[in-house]
Design an enzyme around this catalytic site. Structure first.
Site, PDB file in Angstrom:
ATOM      1  N   PHE A 185       0.822  -1.224   0.000  1.00  0.00           N
ATOM      2  CA  PHE A 185       0.000   0.000   0.000  1.00  0.00           C
ATOM      3  C   PHE A 185       0.850   1.265   0.000  1.00  0.00           C
ATOM      4  O   PHE A 185       0.408   2.311   0.470  1.00  0.00           O
ATOM      5  CB  PHE A 185      -0.966   0.017   1.198  1.00  0.00           C
ATOM      6  CG  PHE A 185      -1.812  -1.213   1.338  1.00  0.00           C
ATOM      7  CD1 PHE A 185      -2.545  -1.688   0.258  1.00  0.00           C
ATOM      8  CD2 PHE A 185      -1.877  -1.909   2.539  1.00  0.00           C
ATOM      9  CE1 PHE A 185      -3.328  -2.829   0.380  1.00  0.00           C
ATOM     10  CE2 PHE A 185      -2.659  -3.047   2.662  1.00  0.00           C
ATOM     11  CZ  PHE A 185      -3.384  -3.511   1.583  1.00  0.00           C
TER      12      PHE A 185
ATOM     13  N   ASN B  18      -7.168  -9.081 -15.683  1.00  0.00           N
ATOM     14  CA  ASN B  18      -7.775 -10.201 -14.969  1.00  0.00           C
ATOM     15  C   ASN B  18      -8.892  -9.652 -14.089  1.00  0.00           C
ATOM     16  O   ASN B  18      -8.631  -9.157 -12.989  1.00  0.00           O
ATOM     17  CB  ASN B  18      -6.736 -10.925 -14.113  1.00  0.00           C
ATOM     18  CG  ASN B  18      -7.338 -12.099 -13.360  1.00  0.00           C
ATOM     19  OD1 ASN B  18      -8.511 -12.437 -13.552  1.00  0.00           O
ATOM     20  ND2 ASN B  18      -6.543 -12.706 -12.508  1.00  0.00           N
TER      21      ASN B  18
ATOM     22  N   GLY C 156      -4.829  -0.340  -8.863  1.00  0.00           N
ATOM     23  CA  GLY C 156      -4.566  -0.501  -7.428  1.00  0.00           C
ATOM     24  C   GLY C 156      -5.168   0.575  -6.545  1.00  0.00           C
ATOM     25  O   GLY C 156      -5.596   0.303  -5.429  1.00  0.00           O
ATOM     26  N   GLU C 157      -5.185   1.803  -6.997  1.00  0.00           N
ATOM     27  CA  GLU C 157      -5.451   2.896  -6.059  1.00  0.00           C
ATOM     28  C   GLU C 157      -6.786   3.594  -6.251  1.00  0.00           C
ATOM     29  O   GLU C 157      -7.340   4.157  -5.315  1.00  0.00           O
ATOM     30  CB  GLU C 157      -4.309   3.928  -6.148  1.00  0.00           C
ATOM     31  CG  GLU C 157      -3.001   3.185  -6.254  1.00  0.00           C
ATOM     32  CD  GLU C 157      -1.747   3.975  -6.007  1.00  0.00           C
ATOM     33  OE1 GLU C 157      -1.622   4.578  -4.952  1.00  0.00           O
ATOM     34  OE2 GLU C 157      -0.867   3.951  -6.880  1.00  0.00           O
TER      35      GLU C 157
HETATM   36 MO1  MOS Z   1       1.215   2.969  -3.944  1.00  0.00          MO
HETATM   37  S1  MOS Z   1       0.930   4.325  -2.411  1.00  0.00           S
HETATM   38  O1  MOS Z   1       2.146   3.914  -5.037  1.00  0.00           O
HETATM   39  O2  MOS Z   1       2.075   1.694  -3.332  1.00  0.00           O
END
Ligand code: MOS
Length: 736
Positions: free
Chosen positions: A240, A626, A699-700
C-alpha cells in the site's frame, strides 16, 4: 464496451497462478524465509519523541541467553547515506542512517538492534535495554494542535480564482481534516540479510515494493558496486505504499549480517511497524468553491497542509486531482507541509488524492446542498470533457457512464433528498455519492522470455505485491503464445532479473505487460528463425509467414509445436528479451482513470450505531487484464475507504507526540462484521492509446472518493457535516 472473445486469455477471469502456493504456505514471504545459521534482530524503539539519547545501559541485555551482539550509536559501522534520488532509483524512506547520532526525532526511532540466536531471545533481551534520555520541550505533536501554516512546497493557478470566488453568487468555504492512517499491511516489514564474505556480496530478502530501489540504495550505503548487492522479494503481504522505499531496519539488519558474518532476520513487531515505517500523514484542507446559480463552477481553491517529519520532506499532494476534476476556468491549489515529531510519513494507497478527494468531493456535495441541486447533476453539469489543466483530450474517459451506471444500480432516482427522511425501522438511511479519479502512469520495464519444451519461463524484476502480477504476466504470455497459463512459469522480484519498475502508483500492469509482450515476440522471432532455417520444420519459409497458435508455429498448412521445433534442433530453449517505456503519447493525450461510488449508510440514533450498508461502484480503468484480481483491488480499496471514513486514525499524545495506539486493538480498522454489500462494476473500454493491452492500472483508484461518498451519506442521514475523519460515533453523538 467490447466482449472478450472466447480464445483470449487477457481480459478473462483467471484464478491466481500463485494461489495454491499461498494457500499451502509454499510462497516464500520474507517473514517466513529461513537460512542456515540465521540470527534474529529485534530493534529497541525510543520511548520519547523529541530529545537526546544520553545513555544506554546494555549489560543486562547482553547477559541474556542467546544474545550475540547489540548494535547502537556507539557500536555501528561507518556507512554512507543514500543519495535518495527518484531519478537515480535509490530513493529511501528515511535518509538518516540508523543510530547515526544521539538525537531522537520521533517515538519509536531505533536506539539499538539486539541480535540473538532466536527471535524469543532477541525480543526478551531488547526489553532489558535501558535508555536514559534528555527530553526536549516543545515537541510538535501534529497539525491539529498547531496553527502553523507550514511551508509552501507547490502551487497551481489558472484563471482568476480569487476574483471569481469574490463575485460568485453561491460560495462554499469549508475546512476538512483527516487523521494520520497506518497502512497496516498484513505482512510486517521484514529483512533477511546475508553477507557473503568470499565474493563480498550482500544478499537481502525484503518485503518491498521495489527491489531495484533498495538494491541501489544499499549499494550506496555500503559503498558496494550494485552488482554485489542482490535484493529478493518473491511475495509481499501487501504494501500500500508502505514498502516502496527502504526503511532503517533493513540497513541495521544488513549491517549486523556483515558485522557478524551470519545471516540476520529482522521482522518488525506490529507496534514498531506502525511507529517507524510510515503512514498517511494527517492533513488539513480548505476548499473554497464559487458557483453560478445554475451550478456552473466559477472558482475552485484547494489549500492543503500535510504533516511531514522533522527529518524528511515528504509531500502528500492533496490537490493533485483538483485541477482536472471539473471543468472550471479558475482553479488554484496550494500545498504546504509541516514538520512534526512523528516518524516519516510516506505514500499510502492513492497518496495525496485519497485525502484530497475526500475534501473536494465533500465540498461538491456541500455546494449541491447550498444550490439545492442533486449532487449527481452538479457533477455532470461541470463535467470535464477534456483535461482542463493541460487542454488535451483524455485518452479514454467514461466517468459519465460510471455515474449513470452506479446511479441506476444503486437506485439513486428514488432517493429522497431531505435530511433523515428515509427510514427503515429504527434506522435512518443516508445515501451519498462521489466521483473517483487517479492518474495513469507508466515506467520503463524489461523482461526475458524463454520458450522451453515444457512451457514458457518469463522473468521480470518487478514485484507482485499481492495484486496479481504473477497471474497477469502469465496471461500475457499465454495470450501471445497459446501456451496454457498453467505451463507458464513466472519469476518476479529479484534484482538479478531484467529491471522492472516499482510496484507503485498503479503503474505495474501498464509498465510490465508491454515489456513481457516484447520479450515474447523476440523469443517467437528467434524460434521462427530456427524453424525456417536449415533442417527446420518450415525450412525455406519466410519467418514472417508463420503464425503462432496454441503453442505451435503454423504456416504452409503445416504446424509444429514449440517442443518439436526445439527437439529437432537439439535446443533446450529459445530466449527473447524485450523492454518497453512510455513514448510521446503524453504529448497528445491525458491519461487518467475514473470511477463513481454510491454509498448507503444506516444510522440508528437509539443505539448510536452507524454502518455502511451498501456500496455500488463503477470503475473505468481501460481493460482489466484479470477481472478477478481487478475487482479484488477495488473491493479492498472500498474496505480501506470505510476505515478512512469511519474508524482509522493514529493518535499522538498531545503532550509529547508519542504514538498512543500503535497496535491493532486500539487502532481500529473495518472487520468482517463491518462489511457492506459491495457491487463493483468494471467498465471495459480498453485504452489502446496508453498501451497495446488497453490497461491503465487499478490498485489505487478505488480508494479515491469513497470517504467522501460515505461522509456525504452520513450527512444525508443525520444532517451533520462532519469534516474531520474518522467520523467516529462519538462525533455523531456530540450534540454541541
Ligand atoms: Mo502505492 S501508495 O504507489 O504503493
Amino acid at each position: 464496451m467490447s466482449a472478450i472473445p472466447e480464445h483470449h486469455v487477457v481480459g478473462r477471469r483467471t484464478p491466481r497462478v500463485d494461489g495454491e502456493d499461498k494457500l499451502t504456505g509454499r510462497a516464500d514471504y520474507t517473514v517466513d524465509h529461513r537460512l542456515e545459521g540465521m540470527l534474529y534482530g529485534y530493534p529497541v524503539p525510543a520511548s520519547i519523541a523529541h530529545g537526546t539519547l544520553e545513555a544506554l545501559e546494555l549489560d543486562a541485555a547482553r547477559a541474556m541467553p542467546g544474545v550475540v551482539d547489540i548494535l547502537h550509536h556507539g557500536h555501528f559501522p561507518d556507512l554512507h547515506r543514500s543519495p535518495n534520488s527518484m531519478r537515480q532509483g535509490n530513493a529511501v524512506s528515511e535518509v538518516r542512517l540508523p543510530f547515526e547520532d544521539d538525537r531522537i526525532h520521533y517515538h519509536g526511532q531505533y536506539i539499538a538492534l539486539v541480535v540473538a540466536e532466536t527471535l524469543a531471545q532477541a525480543r526478551a533481551a531488547a526489553f532489558r535495554v535501558e535508555a536514559r534520555y534528555h527530553r526536549n520541550a516543545g515537541a510538535m505533536t501534529g497539525l491539529a494542535a498547531s496553527d502553523d501554516e507550514g511551508e509552501e512546497v507547490g502551487q497551481y493557478t489558472r484563471g482568476e480564482p480569487e476574483l471569481a470566488f469574490g463575485i460568485a453568487p453561491v460560495i462554499l468555504d469549508a475546512t476538512y481534516t483527516m487523521a494520520a492512517e497506518s497502512h497496516l499491511q498484513l505482512e510486517p516489514h521484514a529483512t533477511l540479510a546475508e553477507w557473503r564474505e568470499a565474493d563480498q556480496r550482500l544478499i537481502v530478502h525484503e518485503s518491498t515494493q521495489g527491489v531495484f530501489y533498495q538494491r541501489n540504495a544499499l549499494a550506496h550505503i555500503f559503498d558496494l558496486p550494485p552488482e554485489q548487492v542482490e535484493v529478493i522479494s518473491h511475495y509481499i503481504g501487501s504494501g500500500f505504499g508502505n514498502k516502496l522505499f527502504m526503511w532503517p531496519h533493513a540497513v541495521a539488519t544488513a549491517a549486523a549480517a556483515r558485522l557478524l558474518g551470519r545471516p540476520v532476520k529482522t521482522v518488525l513487531p506490529r507496534q514498531q511497524d506502525m511507529m517507524t515505517t510510515g503512514h498517511r500523514p494527517a492533513s488539513r484542507q480548505r476548499i473554497r468553491l464559487g458557483a453560478e446559480l445554475d451550478g456552473s463552477l466559477a472558482s475552485i481553491q484547494h489549500d492543503s497542509l500535510t504533516e511531514t517529519s522533522t527529518i524528511d520532506r515528504y509531500v502528500d499532494a492533496c490537490g493533485g486531482a483538483t485541477p482536472v476534476a471539473y471543468a472550471c476556468d479558475s482553479v488554484a491549489t496550494h500545498q504546504r507541509i509541516l514538520p512534526v515529531h512523528h516518524g516519516s510519513p510516506c505514500p499510502m494507497r492513492a497518496p495525496g488524492e485519497a485525502s484530497g478527494l475526500f475534501a473536494l468531493e465533500s465540498a461538491i456535495d456541500e455546494l449541491a446542498v447550498a444550490l439545492d441541486m442533486d449532487p449527481l447533476a452538479l457533477r455532470l453539469k461541470n463535467y470535464a470533457h477534456q483535461d482542463p489543466q493541460r487542454g488535451l483530450p483524455w485518452s479514454s474517459k467514461h466517468l459519465d457512464r460510471c455515474l449513470e451506471s452506479t446511479a441506476e444500480r444503486f437506485g439513486w432516482a428514488s432517493r429522497d433528498p431531505g435530511i433523515g427522511n428515509m427510514r427503515d425501522g429504527d434506522e435512518i438511511i443516508g445515501q451519498g455519492m462521489a466521483a473517483a479519479t487517479w492518474f495513469a502512469g507508466r515506467q520503463p520495464c524489461a523482461a526475458r522470455v524463454t520458450l522451453r519444451a515444457d512451457g514458457v519461463f518469463v522473468a521480470c524484476g518487478t514485484q507482485d505485491i499481492g495484486t496479481g502480477t504473477y497471474t497477469i504476466v502469465a496471461q500475457t504470455v499465454a495470450e501471445l503464445t497459446g501456451v496454457p497459463v498453467a505451463r507458464v512459469e513466472v519469476r518476479l522480484g529479484e534484482t538479478g532479473l531484467p529491471a522492472g519498475p516499482l510496484s507503485g502508483g498503479s503503474m505495474t500492469t501498464a509498465s510490465t505487460l508491454p515489456a513481457v509482450a516484447a520479450a515474447v515476440r523476440d523469443a517467437l522471432a528467434a524460434l521462427k528463425e530456427v524453424a525456417t532455417g536449415p533442417g527446420g520444420s518450415f525450412e525455406g519459409l519466410d519467418p514472417a509467414a508463420l503464425d503462432v497458435a496454441a503453442g505451435t508455429l503454423q504456416g504452409d498448412s503445416r504446424q509444429a509445436g514449440f517442443a518439436e521445433i526445439l527437439a529437432r534442433h537439439r535446443l533446450s530453449d529459445v530466449t527473447g528479451e524485450g523492454s518497453a517505456a512510455p513514448a510521446d503519447e503524453r504529448q497528445e493525450y491525458s491519461f487518467r482513470s475514473f470511477g463513481a461510488h454510491f454509498v448507503e449508510v444506516r444510522w440508528d440514533p437509539g443505539i448510536s450505531r452507524l454502518r455502511v450498508a451498501r456500496v455500488v461502484s463503477s470503475i473505468d480503468v481501460g481493460r482489466a487484464i484479470n477481472p478477478v484480481a481487478a475487482r479484488n483491488q477495488v473491493e479492498g480499496a472500498i474496505v480501506m475507504g470505510i476505515g478512512m471514513a469511519l474508524l482509522e486514525g493514529l493518535d499522538y499524545d498531545p503532550r509529547d507526540a508519542r504514538l498512543i495506539n500503535a497496535n491493532v486493538s486500539d487502532y481500529r480498522i473495518p472487520v468482517h462484521a463491518d462489511m457492506p454489500e459491495i457491487d463493483v462494476e468494471l467498465l471495459d473500454y480498453p485504452d489502446y492509446r496508453f498501451n497495446e493491452f488497453g490497461a491503465r492500472g487499478i490498485g489505487e483508484i478505488g480508494l479515491t472518493g469513497i470517504a467522501a461518498a460515505i461522509s456525504n451519506a452520513v450527512y444525508h442521514a443525520t444532517g451533520k457535516r462532519l469534516r474531520d475523519l474518522p467520523i467516529s460515533v462519538e462525533k455523531l453523538m456530540d450534540r454541541t
